[in-house]
Design an enzyme around this catalytic site. Structure first.
Site, PDB file in Angstrom:
ATOM      1  N   GLU A  49      42.457  49.723  12.725  1.00 36.53           N
ATOM      2  CA  GLU A  49      43.315  50.166  13.913  1.00 36.53           C
ATOM      3  C   GLU A  49      44.072  48.965  13.838  1.00 36.53           C
ATOM      4  O   GLU A  49      45.467  49.030  14.245  1.00 36.53           O
ATOM      5  CB  GLU A  49      43.142  50.603  15.316  1.00 36.53           C
ATOM      6  CG  GLU A  49      42.661  52.008  15.381  1.00 36.53           C
ATOM      7  CD  GLU A  49      41.247  51.957  14.574  1.00 36.53           C
ATOM      8  OE1 GLU A  49      40.134  51.241  14.387  1.00 36.53           O
ATOM      9  OE2 GLU A  49      41.279  53.697  14.130  1.00 36.53           O
ATOM     10  N   GLU A  78      40.231  32.671   5.506  1.00 39.87           N
ATOM     11  CA  GLU A  78      39.826  33.626   4.870  1.00 39.87           C
ATOM     12  C   GLU A  78      40.335  34.464   3.841  1.00 39.87           C
ATOM     13  O   GLU A  78      40.016  35.403   3.208  1.00 39.87           O
ATOM     14  CB  GLU A  78      39.334  34.844   5.934  1.00 39.87           C
ATOM     15  CG  GLU A  78      38.493  34.518   6.101  1.00 39.87           C
ATOM     16  CD  GLU A  78      38.080  35.413   7.881  1.00 39.87           C
ATOM     17  OE1 GLU A  78      39.010  35.798   8.294  1.00 39.87           O
ATOM     18  OE2 GLU A  78      36.719  36.535   7.660  1.00 39.87           O
ATOM     19  N   SER A 102      26.348  38.488  13.878  1.00 32.95           N
ATOM     20  CA  SER A 102      25.494  37.986  12.145  1.00 32.95           C
ATOM     21  C   SER A 102      24.957  37.568  12.363  1.00 32.95           C
ATOM     22  O   SER A 102      24.781  35.629  12.306  1.00 32.95           O
ATOM     23  CB  SER A 102      26.789  38.887  11.121  1.00 32.95           C
ATOM     24  OG  SER A 102      26.814  39.799  11.149  1.00 32.95           O
ATOM     25  N   GLN A 142      29.038  32.903  13.601  1.00 33.70           N
ATOM     26  CA  GLN A 142      30.371  32.733  14.359  1.00 33.70           C
ATOM     27  C   GLN A 142      29.935  33.238  15.875  1.00 33.70           C
ATOM     28  O   GLN A 142      29.783  34.903  15.891  1.00 33.70           O
ATOM     29  CB  GLN A 142      30.854  33.777  13.629  1.00 33.70           C
ATOM     30  CG  GLN A 142      32.573  33.321  14.075  1.00 33.70           C
ATOM     31  CD  GLN A 142      33.706  34.441  13.179  1.00 33.70           C
ATOM     32  OE1 GLN A 142      32.953  35.273  13.153  1.00 33.70           O
ATOM     33  NE2 GLN A 142      35.039  34.693  12.702  1.00 33.70           N
ATOM     34  N   GLY A 143      30.500  32.423  16.336  1.00 34.26           N
ATOM     35  CA  GLY A 143      30.136  32.889  18.859  1.00 34.26           C
ATOM     36  C   GLY A 143      31.629  33.120  18.737  1.00 34.26           C
ATOM     37  O   GLY A 143      31.739  32.560  19.291  1.00 34.26           O
ATOM     38  N   TYR A 144      31.942  34.572  18.530  1.00 31.10           N
ATOM     39  CA  TYR A 144      33.018  35.433  19.110  1.00 31.10           C
ATOM     40  C   TYR A 144      33.504  36.578  19.888  1.00 31.10           C
ATOM     41  O   TYR A 144      33.676  35.931  21.009  1.00 31.10           O
ATOM     42  CB  TYR A 144      34.034  35.302  17.850  1.00 31.10           C
ATOM     43  CG  TYR A 144      34.906  33.974  16.878  1.00 31.10           C
ATOM     44  CD1 TYR A 144      34.329  33.303  16.812  1.00 31.10           C
ATOM     45  CD2 TYR A 144      36.388  34.461  15.746  1.00 31.10           C
ATOM     46  CE1 TYR A 144      35.149  32.189  16.233  1.00 31.10           C
ATOM     47  CE2 TYR A 144      36.132  33.478  15.552  1.00 31.10           C
ATOM     48  CZ  TYR A 144      36.204  31.877  14.975  1.00 31.10           C
ATOM     49  OH  TYR A 144      37.364  31.337  14.566  1.00 31.10           O
ATOM     50  N   SER A 145      33.283  37.682  19.529  1.00 24.93           N
ATOM     51  CA  SER A 145      33.211  38.783  20.113  1.00 24.93           C
ATOM     52  C   SER A 145      32.112  38.442  21.277  1.00 24.93           C
ATOM     53  O   SER A 145      30.805  38.118  21.515  1.00 24.93           O
ATOM     54  CB  SER A 145      32.317  39.837  18.861  1.00 24.93           C
ATOM     55  OG  SER A 145      33.581  39.857  18.560  1.00 24.93           O
TER      56      SER A 145
END
Lengths: 382, 397
Positions: B382, B249, B166, B127-130
């Site tokens: 948070e 999810e 990951s 998954q290429g998000y962050s």
């Protein structure tokens, strides 16, 4: 398993909530704060109203004029009582005493008083006989005559028509052993009964110091018996479950009023509820409340189903709910800032009721120790 | 007391349990150490075996090769999988997030091309998000996708960097959020692309984690070409797609975490019984007993909460902040649980998990270190508290 209430349970909750909004209001409760006699008089009038609604007979069998409902229902009703800061000896009368009179071995003369509980004619305050006086008390419950007890602090003593004197002890020490139970009912107006008014930590309840000196017992209103310890624990457990449920209602109302407040109250040009420090505190309160709700609901379902883990579930619910109630109502004071510390704000009333509830039983430590020994002794399933 | 299941559901549980026991036995799982069970190659072989045996895509519609099982049976399988302590599923991003997204937003040819590879686990996804500048604030992402249309075709050219990715080092494909409109900011102008990790210009650099392992990566994209037909949804629809995907999810993801946590607590109690402290079993220490009691309470209520959530889902009512609630509570309780494991180990905890003499093969030290990640990944605690306050309590953003 049904975490969601049934249609009947939903109706019970709704009708209880709407009835209590009219019956038990803050302005009326507040009028009694400086004058216990006023609060007792209000509690007495309130009792008549809820008796009409059938609540005093909620768990009393139908043949004695009650509704014959179970733990799931009295738990729901107690949430609503907590929300309204209901005053009076409801739990002792309608849950504990009603349960004790249904136990095996209870003489017919005592059991017949279920009718008076259901009708609302009897209001019972509790004197738990402590270890030093227990042996002589059991003897008295065996043969009758008169009863003497040193001074006990008794919540709602001023509203009671009768006192419920109760002692229990373990006869055999194993977990699934035998217990002894002695109880009697003493008329409030009997000779030798003195009630002195005290100031209650929770101003929405009154408190009395009760002393009994050679108070006569009515024939057929005392008994002592030996029963499976689990049966006694279940009836005493019902009162603990009711207290847990009441705590949920108290915390729920405090939190929803606090959320409404932090949305309105502005500082630095914006609602204080938009600050993360406030959000996170209340998010944690919400988590604690919802977790306790789950634990208490399960304890009620397990109790009604006669599940093997019902008492363990109750320990979990009690340990969780007591800590939650005190913490959530305390955080609600904090989120109100200076207003939260005033007498005018209702926050201290929720905080005090939460503490009062947590102090009624044997305490969190006892419940936690009981869970720990279940783990150590291998009585829990993972 | 447990929720009551129908006879058909119990029969399905038996079928799943038997398949798991037999299949795991056939790959020698029982005899493997805790360390061997973590082996990546082994886990990936197992995952393909699951695909080949028809135990993937349980929730998928039949037209895509799935089994279209009702929610309760999906949950039962998850429970049994966790109870069998079966291997980690490396391709879970594809199953949990991408597959439902493709079914909803994908074109027919995208579904045909990609769903079978997910179902069989022959194609693994990351998954290429962050990004370095877009963590909790995902909408700040800056990886560019420039659209070029010429004789060589209609395509995007992707340039930028992703991080905390990951399993990128094992992935065949990446579903990636890119800024396709250079003039845009925040939630607008983001697109959702399917990028072949074998493409020219992709560099994967594993990051070493505090456990010493390298499971996540930095991924660099230097002019990587992605054909326009590999865009999911419309250009600029990426944010909406990503948010919808996050909701997928919420289905049954919480079940395995809870079941594994129950097994972990059971093992922790065993550890407390067998580890000596001052010449007596550690479990006789009243402080340790009290902490075990607290964990038992937390784990029990978490399991009951999951049944409560399940009831909500089964009644077709929209879930509230349960996903945030569960993840937050689970991660914080698990951290506490593993801290207690270290307390119980006493001086034995002073060995690194990688030392051959570490107790229980280093399991507790490693999990303890790993548990510091779980309050950060999949949104930090948070962020989850913000979500709970805003969606659960209706507090202002």
């Amino acid at each position: 398993m049904n975490f969601e209430p049934t249609e009947e349970q939903r109706l019970l909750r709704e009708s209880a909530r709407s009835a209590l909004v009219g019956l038990c209001t803050m302005p009326v409760l507040r009028k009694g704060f400086d004058d216990p006699a006023k609060l007792d008089a209000f509690a007495q009038a309130l009792w008549a109203s809820v008796a009409e609604l059938g609540w005093t007979g909620l768990v009393v069998p139908e043949e004695h004029g009650g509704m014959g409902l179970g733990a799931t229902e009295f738990a729901i009703l107690h949430e609503e009582l907590g929300r309204a800061l209901f005053t009076g000896p409801y739990t002792v009368t309608a849950v504990l005493a009603a349960g004790l009179l249904q136990l095996a071995g209870c003489p017919a003369s005592l059991r017949a008083r279920l009718t008076d509980i259901a009708s609302g004619a009897m209001r019972l305050a509790l004197l738990e006989v402590q270890s030093g006086e227990r042996e002589s008390f059991f003897a008295t419950c065996g043969h009758g005559g008169t009863v003497s007890l040193g001074t006990h602090r008794v919540p709602d003593a001023g509203v009671a028509t009768h006192f419920l004197l109760l002692a229990t002890e373990q006869v055999t020490s194993s977990h699934a052993g035998v217990g002894r139970l002695g109880m009697c009912l003493v008329d409030r107006s009997a000779s030798g009964v003195t009630v002195e008014s005290r100031e209650s930590f929770d101003p929405t309840h009154t408190m009395g110091s009760v002393t009994l000196r050679d108070a006569p017992l009515d024939p057929g209103h005392f008994h002592v018996t030996e029963l499976p310890a689990a049966q006694i624990a279940r009836v005493l457990g019902d009162m603990r479950l009711a207290r847990c449920s009441e705590m949920l209602g108290v915390a729920d109302r405090a939190l929803s009023e606090t959320v409404a407040y932090v949305k309105e109250r502005k500082q630095f040009g914006q609602p204080v509820g938009s600050f993360q420090a406030v959000k996170h505190k209340l998010a944690d309160a919400y988590i604690a409340l919802e977790n306790s709700r789950t634990a208490a609901r399960y304890a009620a379902l397990a109790r009604d189903a006669g599940a093997a883990d019902a008492l363990l579930a109750l320990d979990v619910a009690e340990a969780m709910t007591s800590v939650m109630g005190i913490r959530v109502t305390g955080d609600c004071i904090q989120a109100h800032g200076g207003m939260g510390f005033t007498w005018e704000s209702d926050m201290h009333l929720y905080f005090k009721r939460a503490r009062w509830l947590a102090s009624t039983g044997r305490g969190v430590g006892h419940a936690r120790a009981s869970i720990a020994s279940a783990i150590v002794e291998g009585r829990v399933e993972f | 007391m447990n929720p009551s299941f129908s006879a058909a559901e119990e029969a399905f549980r038996q079928e799943a349990r038997i398949w798991l026991i037999e299949s795991l036995r056939s790959v020698g799982y029982d005899a493997m150490s805790w360390r061997e069970r973590l082996d990546t190659d082994f886990c990936m072989r197992w995952e393909r075996h699951m695909g080949a045996s028809g135990w993937t895509g349980l929730s998928w519609p039949k037209e895509y090769g799935g089994r279209a099982l009702p929610l309760v049976q999906q949950v039962i399988f998850q429970e049994e999988y966790a109870r069998a302590e079966a291997p980690i599923l490396w391709n879970s991003m594809a199953h949990g997030i991408l597959a439902p997204t493709l079914m909803y937003y994908g074109t027919e040819s995208q579904k045909k091309r990609f769903l079978p590879g997910i179902l069989s686990n022959e194609e693994r996804w990351c998954q290429g998000y962050s990004e370095p500048g877009a963590g909790s604030d995902l909408a700040a992402l800056a990886t560019r996708a420039e659209r070029i249309s010429d004789a060589r075709g209609d395509r995007y050219v992707v340039t930028g960097q992703k991080v905390w990715t990951s399993v990128a080092q094992f992935a065949h494909w990446c579903f990636i959020l890119v800024r396709s409109d250079p003039k845009s900011s925040r939630h607008k102008g983001i697109s959702f692309l399917l990028l072949d990790m074998k493409s020219r210009g992709v560099t994967v650099r594993p990051l070493r984690q505090m456990t010493g392992e390298s499971e996540f990566n930095e991924v660099f994209f230097d002019g990587v070409e992605v054909p326009v037909e590999n865009r999911v949804g419309e250009e600029g629809q990426g944010w909406e797609i990503a948010m919808t995907a996050a909701n997928h999810e919420r289905g049954t993801f919480f079940v395995p975490m809870l079941v594994s946590m129950q097994s972990e607590l059971r093992d922790l109690v065993k550890l407390a019984r067998t580890t000596p402290s001052d010449g007596r079993p550690a479990i006789e220490d009243p402080l340790i007993q009290d902490k075990l009691a607290q964990l038992y309470m937390d784990v029990s209520v978490m399991r009951l909460n999951s049944y409560r959530t399940l009831e909500t889902l089964m009644q077709g009512r929209p879930p509230g902040p349960e996903a945030s609630f569960t993840k937050l509570f689970w991660s914080e309780v698990r951290q506490r649980m593993l801290e207690l494991a270290m307390d119980i180990l006493g001086p034995q905890a002073m060995l690194a998990w990688t030392d051959p003499q570490a107790a229980a093969g280093g399991r507790w030290q490693r999990e303890h270190l790993w548990s510091r990640a779980i309050t950060i990944l999949a949104a930090t605690s948070e962020i989850h508290r913000n979500i709970i306050a805003e969606r659960g309590l209706g507090m202002p953003r």
